[in-house]
Design a protein around this motif. Sequence first.
Motif, PDB file in Angstrom:
ATOM      1  N   CYS A  79       0.838  -1.186   0.000  1.00 37.33           N
ATOM      2  CA  CYS A  79       0.000   0.000   0.000  1.00 37.33           C
ATOM      3  C   CYS A  79       0.866   1.225   0.000  1.00 37.33           C
ATOM      4  O   CYS A  79       1.521   1.520   0.985  1.00 37.33           O
ATOM      5  CB  CYS A  79      -0.866   0.057   1.256  1.00 37.33           C
ATOM      6  SG  CYS A  79      -1.789  -1.446   1.517  1.00 37.33           S
ATOM      7  N   PHE A 105       0.174   4.912  -0.587  1.00 37.08           N
ATOM      8  CA  PHE A 105      -0.701   6.018  -0.948  1.00 37.08           C
ATOM      9  C   PHE A 105      -0.148   7.330  -0.462  1.00 37.08           C
ATOM     10  O   PHE A 105       0.434   7.419   0.598  1.00 37.08           O
ATOM     11  CB  PHE A 105      -2.092   5.809  -0.355  1.00 37.08           C
ATOM     12  CG  PHE A 105      -2.791   4.660  -0.994  1.00 37.08           C
ATOM     13  CD1 PHE A 105      -2.834   3.435  -0.368  1.00 37.08           C
ATOM     14  CD2 PHE A 105      -3.369   4.795  -2.243  1.00 37.08           C
ATOM     15  CE1 PHE A 105      -3.454   2.365  -0.967  1.00 37.08           C
ATOM     16  CE2 PHE A 105      -3.990   3.720  -2.839  1.00 37.08           C
ATOM     17  CZ  PHE A 105      -4.043   2.505  -2.211  1.00 37.08           C
ATOM     18  N   HIS A 152      -2.633   2.275  14.597  1.00 38.22           N
ATOM     19  CA  HIS A 152      -1.369   1.615  14.305  1.00 38.22           C
ATOM     20  C   HIS A 152      -0.427   2.648  13.734  1.00 38.22           C
ATOM     21  O   HIS A 152      -0.667   3.170  12.670  1.00 38.22           O
ATOM     22  CB  HIS A 152      -1.585   0.491  13.302  1.00 38.22           C
ATOM     23  CG  HIS A 152      -2.458  -0.602  13.843  1.00 38.22           C
ATOM     24  ND1 HIS A 152      -3.816  -0.510  13.904  1.00 38.22           N
ATOM     25  CD2 HIS A 152      -2.153  -1.818  14.363  1.00 38.22           C
ATOM     26  CE1 HIS A 152      -4.310  -1.609  14.425  1.00 38.22           C
ATOM     27  NE2 HIS A 152      -3.332  -2.424  14.712  1.00 38.22           N
ATOM     28  N   LEU A 157       1.171   1.824  10.149  1.00 37.47           N
ATOM     29  CA  LEU A 157       0.313   1.499   9.027  1.00 37.47           C
ATOM     30  C   LEU A 157      -0.398   2.750   8.508  1.00 37.47           C
ATOM     31  O   LEU A 157      -0.740   3.631   9.265  1.00 37.47           O
ATOM     32  CB  LEU A 157      -0.721   0.453   9.428  1.00 37.47           C
ATOM     33  CG  LEU A 157      -0.118  -0.919   9.770  1.00 37.47           C
ATOM     34  CD1 LEU A 157      -1.150  -1.771  10.457  1.00 37.47           C
ATOM     35  CD2 LEU A 157       0.403  -1.598   8.525  1.00 37.47           C
ATOM     36  N   PRO A 158      -0.631   2.772   7.207  1.00 39.74           N
ATOM     37  CA  PRO A 158      -1.239   3.972   6.621  1.00 39.74           C
ATOM     38  C   PRO A 158      -2.762   4.001   6.697  1.00 39.74           C
ATOM     39  O   PRO A 158      -3.385   4.821   6.058  1.00 39.74           O
ATOM     40  CB  PRO A 158      -0.789   3.880   5.161  1.00 39.74           C
ATOM     41  CG  PRO A 158      -0.686   2.423   4.898  1.00 39.74           C
ATOM     42  CD  PRO A 158      -0.236   1.788   6.177  1.00 39.74           C
ATOM     43  N   PHE A 159      -3.367   3.111   7.474  1.00 42.29           N
ATOM     44  CA  PHE A 159      -4.830   3.098   7.538  1.00 42.29           C
ATOM     45  C   PHE A 159      -5.288   4.108   8.576  1.00 42.29           C
ATOM     46  O   PHE A 159      -5.150   3.892   9.764  1.00 42.29           O
ATOM     47  CB  PHE A 159      -5.331   1.705   7.888  1.00 42.29           C
ATOM     48  CG  PHE A 159      -4.924   0.682   6.877  1.00 42.29           C
ATOM     49  CD1 PHE A 159      -3.924  -0.228   7.153  1.00 42.29           C
ATOM     50  CD2 PHE A 159      -5.524   0.674   5.634  1.00 42.29           C
ATOM     51  CE1 PHE A 159      -3.544  -1.155   6.209  1.00 42.29           C
ATOM     52  CE2 PHE A 159      -5.137  -0.260   4.682  1.00 42.29           C
ATOM     53  CZ  PHE A 159      -4.141  -1.175   4.970  1.00 42.29           C
ATOM     54  N   SER A 160      -5.817   5.189   8.114  1.00 40.01           N
ATOM     55  CA  SER A 160      -6.153   6.240   9.061  1.00 40.01           C
ATOM     56  C   SER A 160      -7.570   6.746   8.890  1.00 40.01           C
ATOM     57  O   SER A 160      -7.891   7.840   9.329  1.00 40.01           O
ATOM     58  CB  SER A 160      -5.178   7.404   8.881  1.00 40.01           C
ATOM     59  OG  SER A 160      -5.279   7.851   7.541  1.00 40.01           O
ATOM     60  N   HIS A 199     -16.208   0.647  11.644  1.00 40.53           N
ATOM     61  CA  HIS A 199     -15.306   1.232  12.630  1.00 40.53           C
ATOM     62  C   HIS A 199     -15.892   1.297  14.024  1.00 40.53           C
ATOM     63  O   HIS A 199     -15.222   1.744  14.952  1.00 40.53           O
ATOM     64  CB  HIS A 199     -14.890   2.636  12.185  1.00 40.53           C
ATOM     65  CG  HIS A 199     -13.683   2.639  11.304  1.00 40.53           C
ATOM     66  ND1 HIS A 199     -13.740   2.292   9.987  1.00 40.53           N
ATOM     67  CD2 HIS A 199     -12.387   2.911  11.562  1.00 40.53           C
ATOM     68  CE1 HIS A 199     -12.529   2.363   9.459  1.00 40.53           C
ATOM     69  NE2 HIS A 199     -11.689   2.732  10.392  1.00 40.53           N
ATOM     70  N   GLN A 254      -9.955   6.400  -7.577  1.00 42.19           N
ATOM     71  CA  GLN A 254      -8.943   6.191  -6.550  1.00 42.19           C
ATOM     72  C   GLN A 254      -9.520   6.241  -5.138  1.00 42.19           C
ATOM     73  O   GLN A 254      -9.087   5.518  -4.254  1.00 42.19           O
ATOM     74  CB  GLN A 254      -7.842   7.240  -6.701  1.00 42.19           C
ATOM     75  CG  GLN A 254      -6.595   6.941  -5.928  1.00 42.19           C
ATOM     76  CD  GLN A 254      -5.358   6.998  -6.805  1.00 42.19           C
ATOM     77  OE1 GLN A 254      -5.318   7.731  -7.787  1.00 42.19           O
ATOM     78  NE2 GLN A 254      -4.361   6.215  -6.470  1.00 42.19           N
ATOM     79  N   THR A 305      -9.074   3.456  -2.199  1.00 41.56           N
ATOM     80  CA  THR A 305      -8.557   3.797  -0.871  1.00 41.56           C
ATOM     81  C   THR A 305      -9.537   3.381   0.212  1.00 41.56           C
ATOM     82  O   THR A 305      -9.158   2.729   1.192  1.00 41.56           O
ATOM     83  CB  THR A 305      -8.328   5.316  -0.769  1.00 41.56           C
ATOM     84  OG1 THR A 305      -7.682   5.768  -1.937  1.00 41.56           O
ATOM     85  CG2 THR A 305      -7.496   5.657   0.450  1.00 41.56           C
ATOM     86  N   LEU A 340      -9.684  -0.319   0.732  1.00 40.15           N
ATOM     87  CA  LEU A 340      -8.559  -0.829   1.525  1.00 40.15           C
ATOM     88  C   LEU A 340      -8.785  -0.563   3.003  1.00 40.15           C
ATOM     89  O   LEU A 340      -8.503  -1.413   3.854  1.00 40.15           O
ATOM     90  CB  LEU A 340      -7.249  -0.186   1.064  1.00 40.15           C
ATOM     91  CG  LEU A 340      -6.708  -0.712  -0.268  1.00 40.15           C
ATOM     92  CD1 LEU A 340      -5.609   0.186  -0.785  1.00 40.15           C
ATOM     93  CD2 LEU A 340      -6.189  -2.127  -0.103  1.00 40.15           C
ATOM     94  N   GLU A 341      -9.274   0.616   3.309  1.00 42.20           N
ATOM     95  CA  GLU A 341      -9.533   0.963   4.706  1.00 42.20           C
ATOM     96  C   GLU A 341     -10.549   0.008   5.320  1.00 42.20           C
ATOM     97  O   GLU A 341     -10.360  -0.496   6.430  1.00 42.20           O
ATOM     98  CB  GLU A 341     -10.070   2.408   4.794  1.00 42.20           C
ATOM     99  CG  GLU A 341      -9.092   3.484   4.357  1.00 42.20           C
ATOM    100  CD  GLU A 341      -8.125   3.897   5.454  1.00 42.20           C
ATOM    101  OE1 GLU A 341      -8.154   3.301   6.552  1.00 42.20           O
ATOM    102  OE2 GLU A 341      -7.322   4.811   5.218  1.00 42.20           O
ATOM    103  N   PHE A 377      -9.126  -3.465   5.725  1.00 37.53           N
ATOM    104  CA  PHE A 377      -8.230  -3.527   6.872  1.00 37.53           C
ATOM    105  C   PHE A 377      -9.009  -3.752   8.160  1.00 37.53           C
ATOM    106  O   PHE A 377      -8.686  -4.638   8.953  1.00 37.53           O
ATOM    107  CB  PHE A 377      -7.415  -2.240   6.959  1.00 37.53           C
ATOM    108  CG  PHE A 377      -6.564  -2.145   8.192  1.00 37.53           C
ATOM    109  CD1 PHE A 377      -6.841  -1.208   9.168  1.00 37.53           C
ATOM    110  CD2 PHE A 377      -5.499  -3.007   8.375  1.00 37.53           C
ATOM    111  CE1 PHE A 377      -6.053  -1.123  10.312  1.00 37.53           C
ATOM    112  CE2 PHE A 377      -4.708  -2.936   9.509  1.00 37.53           C
ATOM    113  CZ  PHE A 377      -4.986  -1.992  10.480  1.00 37.53           C
TER     114      PHE A 377
END
Lengths: 292, 463
Positions: free
Chosen positions: A3, A5, A23, A26-29, B410, B437, B441, B444-445, B448
Amino acid sequence: MYCGFSEEYMKSSGNTEEQEPRHGELPFSFTPQCVHLHRDHELFEDGDIHRHMYLQDLYTSEVDDKPTLSVSEFACHISGCSAVFSALEEYEHHYNSLHRHVCCSCRRSLPSARLLDIHIQEWHDSLFTILAQRQDMYQCLVEGCGQKFRTSKHRKDHLIRIHKYPPDFRFDKTKKDKGIRETKRLQQKDTNMEVVDDVCESEGVCEVMCGVLSDQPEQGESMETHVSEEEAACMAKPAATEEHAGLSAAVHGNECSSTETLKPRYSYRVPSTVCFGHGSIRGFRGRRGRRK
Amino acid sequence: MWRLNKVRHKAGRQGDSLEELRLKRREHEKALRQARRDRQLVSKRLLLTEDEEQSEVTMDTTSGEQDVVSLFHKLQHSGPEREAHLKALSKALRDPSAQLTFIKQENSMHLLVGLLTGSDAQCRLQAVQCLHKLSHSPHTNVAPACLPATPYLLTYLSGQSTKFTELCLYTLGNLCPDSDAVKEKLLAQGIIPALASCIENQRYNLAVVEAVGFTLSQLLQAKDAAEKIIPMVLASSLPSSLLSVLTPDPKFGLAPAIECAWCLHYLACSSEYSRELLAHGALLQCSSLLLSLGGAVAEGNREEGLELLVCPLLRCVGNLLSICPVDSLSSQVGDVRLVVSLCALLQTYIHTQPALARETAWVLNNLTAHSSAVCSALLTLSLVPGLIQLLPFSQGINTMVLRVLANIAHKKKEFCVQLARLGLLSTLCATLKMADQEMVTLSLEVLFVLLVSRPQADNIPCS
């Protein structure tokens, strides 16, 4: 999963009820966020227009003939491939045809896992080369046949005689063909081809098995996948620059006039040491065959 | 709805073919879109009497102008024919060039104002008709010429004659957007308090309520409305009056509710002041109205023009949710089954009015962002499969819907498990391959979060 991005896709933190602590690496924000829309926001445009049409006595309840709802397009996300599709099936066909059985070392795409295995063995495995001097190592390409041969020429003869294959079967090119093309290509001094040059030369005598574009017999090493006509038609974005990735060059090759020599082009945005697992452009397969 | 009926009637009468009509509408729509981009989207309303509706406006310009001049001269003499002359003048003033000619005549406005304020009630009515036609002028220099009449128009708002009051209101509403000078004068002359008392006193007179709503919406759309106008409006009794007439009357129709809802939308857009709207209970009222409207739509009610009311209500709820403190969400939103209505609206509008579907999805995002109860309701009430089915649609719809699903994921691990069970994982396999895009994104979030929440390392059923 890789990933990478850019920052603009990272959301700023707000008040959340996430069950996981953030985390750090990790780029999951993503955090759930309310969105406030100001009066002139573009999301409000259609509704505003509708409202004013009503005020000006132009309201109609009938739906206009223009098609307003559109479906998302699909795009190939393999680095350097810019193909776009209107249906998921088209995308999957593209991916399965061009990106699935790809040799990690030389980036040739083979039609099946078995042919890929054979290719890697015969092209990039030095142990194979050694063993082939003493025993029959060249497998018949027909699955279930099981026969092996001392040289690729013997195998080819077998394929033609026994299995009625055409003499110019695409997935069984002889070393001689490859050699000629190699020299031609080298003379073109295309610096983008360093990776493959390196690999192919170092393997010594080996055979090329690769898909060649049907319309481009001696145009120079294609190295790319064979691309069906319909797929070529699907590709929406032509490559304009040299840096455009290798696999899509196949498509452009198809669309180019035949006078243009097909130059394999590669994108080096991702470090060459990174592999993305089975089936991607740089699979873990064939690592053993890489440059020493 | 009286206005809608009149449109259809007019269209049929003039013998335009359906295709010509469509073409005209499309041209007009294009012009409106450009005007909006230039921040100059302004509309005026023309109120016509029954016989005015019937008569054709086919006279050529020159004769119209001549009529105006000669009528003006005739009107300077008092007598029993005055009313007839005024009526004829009103008809002549429908023509834009005649409007210009009239205001260029010396003392024309003075005369008109005199008749407006005179002792003859019929002449007053006809005079205001003339002013109303003038206010509808496309020429921007006509409005300033009408300024001498405005203090009287405002005074008459507290009168009791319905038709007269309506005409005064629409005239004022048409004059508002034309120039800053006009607006300044109207504000100074007390238009806001006048509107406030008018709607309060006449709240059972729905035609007047509609007219007040329209006029107020014109004021609120001014470029600098946030600086002066909005605070003044919020300080008055207008917000509560607007809210009290929000529920549509089944006999009269949607029109008054539509106007008031749009006023509330313009008020709710201003983030600095909209908290006061919350205090008035605007969020609660708008959400319960949306709940019932959505329910009606789900049951098959396709009342014409319903989306004209649903749209501003959605926007009010959406923006008010974004400034509502999280701990008071449940009391402000009320019945959590609002999500049922919203999903029904989504499904209804997805093909016919995708922009409205997108706005509905936006409201769902704001609802689900900070409320576990809402997210839980979406799952318990089996609304999530319907949402998942919307993920192929672009133009911002799928990104917003995916945000909603991300909001749900979440909140709790259990929600993630339920989402996975409903097939979200396999849908993500498709959305991950999309060209957009933001979709990739977000996919993916969500992926995850779903993976992190799995009880053990199960096989993921996709490539």
